[in-house]
Scaffold this motif. Structure first.
Motif, PDB file in Angstrom:
ATOM      1  N   GLU A  43       0.829  -1.209   0.000  1.00 22.51           N
ATOM      2  CA  GLU A  43       0.000   0.000   0.000  1.00 22.51           C
ATOM      3  C   GLU A  43       0.861   1.255   0.000  1.00 22.51           C
ATOM      4  O   GLU A  43       0.542   2.257  -0.647  1.00 22.51           O
ATOM      5  CB  GLU A  43      -0.926   0.007   1.220  1.00 22.51           C
ATOM      6  CG  GLU A  43      -1.957  -1.104   1.269  1.00 22.51           C
ATOM      7  CD  GLU A  43      -2.981  -1.053   0.145  1.00 22.51           C
ATOM      8  OE1 GLU A  43      -2.964  -0.088  -0.637  1.00 22.51           O
ATOM      9  OE2 GLU A  43      -3.780  -1.996   0.044  1.00 22.51           O
ATOM     10  N   THR A  44       1.973   1.214   0.724  1.00 19.54           N
ATOM     11  CA  THR A  44       2.866   2.376   0.779  1.00 19.54           C
ATOM     12  C   THR A  44       3.477   2.656  -0.583  1.00 19.54           C
ATOM     13  O   THR A  44       3.577   3.821  -1.009  1.00 19.54           O
ATOM     14  CB  THR A  44       3.981   2.140   1.813  1.00 19.54           C
ATOM     15  OG1 THR A  44       3.393   1.857   3.096  1.00 19.54           O
ATOM     16  CG2 THR A  44       4.870   3.367   1.943  1.00 19.54           C
ATOM     17  N   GLU A  46       2.127   1.817  -3.445  1.00 21.38           N
ATOM     18  CA  GLU A  46       1.049   2.298  -4.306  1.00 21.38           C
ATOM     19  C   GLU A  46       0.818   3.793  -4.080  1.00 21.38           C
ATOM     20  O   GLU A  46       0.559   4.544  -5.037  1.00 21.38           O
ATOM     21  CB  GLU A  46      -0.231   1.501  -4.053  1.00 21.38           C
ATOM     22  CG  GLU A  46      -0.150   0.074  -4.587  1.00 21.38           C
ATOM     23  CD  GLU A  46      -1.398  -0.741  -4.308  1.00 21.38           C
ATOM     24  OE1 GLU A  46      -2.317  -0.214  -3.640  1.00 21.38           O
ATOM     25  OE2 GLU A  46      -1.472  -1.899  -4.753  1.00 21.38           O
ATOM     26  N   LEU A  47       0.921   4.230  -2.837  1.00 19.79           N
ATOM     27  CA  LEU A  47       0.829   5.662  -2.546  1.00 19.79           C
ATOM     28  C   LEU A  47       1.988   6.402  -3.195  1.00 19.79           C
ATOM     29  O   LEU A  47       1.809   7.479  -3.784  1.00 19.79           O
ATOM     30  CB  LEU A  47       0.825   5.895  -1.036  1.00 19.79           C
ATOM     31  CG  LEU A  47       0.915   7.355  -0.563  1.00 19.79           C
ATOM     32  CD1 LEU A  47      -0.250   8.180  -1.099  1.00 19.79           C
ATOM     33  CD2 LEU A  47       0.967   7.429   0.963  1.00 19.79           C
ATOM     34  N   ASN A  58      -5.887   9.210  -6.994  1.00 20.90           N
ATOM     35  CA  ASN A  58      -5.328   8.001  -6.389  1.00 20.90           C
ATOM     36  C   ASN A  58      -4.525   8.296  -5.131  1.00 20.90           C
ATOM     37  O   ASN A  58      -4.387   7.421  -4.270  1.00 20.90           O
ATOM     38  CB  ASN A  58      -4.486   7.237  -7.414  1.00 20.90           C
ATOM     39  CG  ASN A  58      -5.330   6.333  -8.289  1.00 20.90           C
ATOM     40  OD1 ASN A  58      -6.272   5.700  -7.818  1.00 20.90           O
ATOM     41  ND2 ASN A  58      -5.011   6.279  -9.566  1.00 20.90           N
ATOM     42  N   LYS A  61      -7.084   8.051  -2.552  1.00 23.28           N
ATOM     43  CA  LYS A  61      -7.457   6.639  -2.369  1.00 23.28           C
ATOM     44  C   LYS A  61      -6.380   5.881  -1.592  1.00 23.28           C
ATOM     45  O   LYS A  61      -6.693   5.160  -0.632  1.00 23.28           O
ATOM     46  CB  LYS A  61      -7.666   6.000  -3.737  1.00 23.28           C
ATOM     47  CG  LYS A  61      -7.877   4.493  -3.714  1.00 23.28           C
ATOM     48  CD  LYS A  61      -8.069   3.960  -5.123  1.00 23.28           C
ATOM     49  CE  LYS A  61      -8.138   2.439  -5.134  1.00 23.28           C
ATOM     50  NZ  LYS A  61      -6.860   1.809  -4.745  1.00 23.28           N
ATOM     51  N   GLU A  62      -5.135   6.043  -1.988  1.00 26.69           N
ATOM     52  CA  GLU A  62      -4.052   5.293  -1.350  1.00 26.69           C
ATOM     53  C   GLU A  62      -3.771   5.796   0.062  1.00 26.69           C
ATOM     54  O   GLU A  62      -3.371   5.014   0.931  1.00 26.69           O
ATOM     55  CB  GLU A  62      -2.781   5.354  -2.198  1.00 26.69           C
ATOM     56  CG  GLU A  62      -2.934   4.801  -3.613  1.00 26.69           C
ATOM     57  CD  GLU A  62      -3.417   3.357  -3.651  1.00 26.69           C
ATOM     58  OE1 GLU A  62      -3.279   2.649  -2.631  1.00 26.69           O
ATOM     59  OE2 GLU A  62      -3.949   2.941  -4.689  1.00 26.69           O
ATOM     60  N   ASP A  65      -6.031   3.882   2.162  1.00 25.58           N
ATOM     61  CA  ASP A  65      -5.572   2.509   2.394  1.00 25.58           C
ATOM     62  C   ASP A  65      -4.467   2.466   3.451  1.00 25.58           C
ATOM     63  O   ASP A  65      -4.458   1.589   4.317  1.00 25.58           O
ATOM     64  CB  ASP A  65      -5.062   1.900   1.084  1.00 25.58           C
ATOM     65  CG  ASP A  65      -6.180   1.637   0.090  1.00 25.58           C
ATOM     66  OD1 ASP A  65      -7.347   1.596   0.520  1.00 25.58           O
ATOM     67  OD2 ASP A  65      -5.884   1.482  -1.111  1.00 25.58           O
TER      68      ASP A  65
END
Length: 284
Positions: A43-44, A46-47, A58, A61-62, A65
């Protein structure tokens, strides 16, 4: 944008949702600190991707998460009796207040009673102040470099190591001098490569890369961002080569290097053309 009251309510709502999932969702019920760790790392990253692409949709969104994972870990801590989300927030607030003694916290909750000190003139002075204060904290860093996480990706870790050393004065007096070191490390790498010495070549490659990262830092360039931009550029251009080859009914492995190079240069020209049109429309 939302009011402060709405923000606090939203945070509480997310906490309620996560606590209910922990109790009622079979997947959530079986999670542990260790089982969640790989997901948190994913997740990190993706951020980080969303931030690199400046994709605010996004990013939002991230961030959600990542925040969900923070709450999940706090719930696990609450169940084990170690800590809860209030402890996490309060500890972070106290730490931030303690590390900013140049701000007057008089009358604030958890007033650190620290000497207000002189106001730093820039962000670099703030970072230098942090490094000194961290070693004074009860649970702070015992040495200058102990605060660098062992699991950081190597490129980012090298940058952080160098930056922390800089904060205590261990740095080049003139940034231009770093290029002599870069050239020295490159020469030593070339010598070992010529000997076909794999072990020493790898060692010297590490030294050379470390010196390049040092140069980037001195010139206020982020090497991780720079490398990722080049990664994305290569992916785009190679994708163009692959697409054009497919349109011509060819397999890449059957093409000559010269043919692929011609398509690569086409991709570069197309990017420049697109960038020129974008800049032109942006300035109108």
């Amino acid at each position: 944008m939302n009011t402060r009251e709405a923000k606090i309510e939203a945070f509480g709502h997310l906490l309620d949702v996560q606590e209910r999932l922990r109790k009622e969702c079979p997947w959530d019920r079986k999670q542990t600190f260790q089982s969640l760790r790989p997901n948190t790392i994913e997740e990190t990253f993706e951020l980080a991707d969303a931030l690199m692409n400046n994709d605010m949709h996004n990013v939002k969104k991230e961030l959600g998460d990542v925040m969900e994972h923070v709450l999940f870990y706090a719930i696990l801590g609450d169940e084990s009796g170690e800590f809860d989300i209030a402890d996490v927030c309060n500890q972070e607030a106290r730490k931030l207040m303690f590390r900013h003694p140049f701000i007057d916290w008089t009358g604030w909750r958890d007033d650190p009673k620290a000497d207000s000190g002189d106001m730093p003139h820039n962000s670099e002075e703030v970072e230098q102040t942090w490094e000194q204060i961290k070693q004074k904290e009860k649970d702070g860093n015992k040495t200058v470099l102990s605060g660098v996480p062992a699991s950081l990706p190597s490129l980012i870790k090298a940058y952080r190591i160098q930056d922390k050393a800089r904060n205590v004065g261990f740095d080049w007096q003139k940034r231009e001098d770093v290029w002599d070191k870069v050239r020295e490390e490159l020469h030593e790498l070339e010598v070992e490569l010529a000997k076909d010495d794999a072990i020493n070549s790898e060692n010297e490659l590490g030294d050379f890369l470390f010196s390049i990262i040092n140069a980037a830092r001195l010139y206020h360039l982020n090497p991780d961002n720079a490398l990722e931009q080049t990664n994305q550029k290569f992916i785009r251009r190679f994708g163009y080569v692959e697409q054009k080859a497919k349109e011509a009914g060819k397999e890449l492995r059957d093409m000559t290097l010269g043919e692929m190079d011609d398509l690569w240069n086409e991709a570069k020209c197309q990017e420049r053309k697109n960038d020129s049109q974008y800049n032109k429309s942006d300035n109108q």
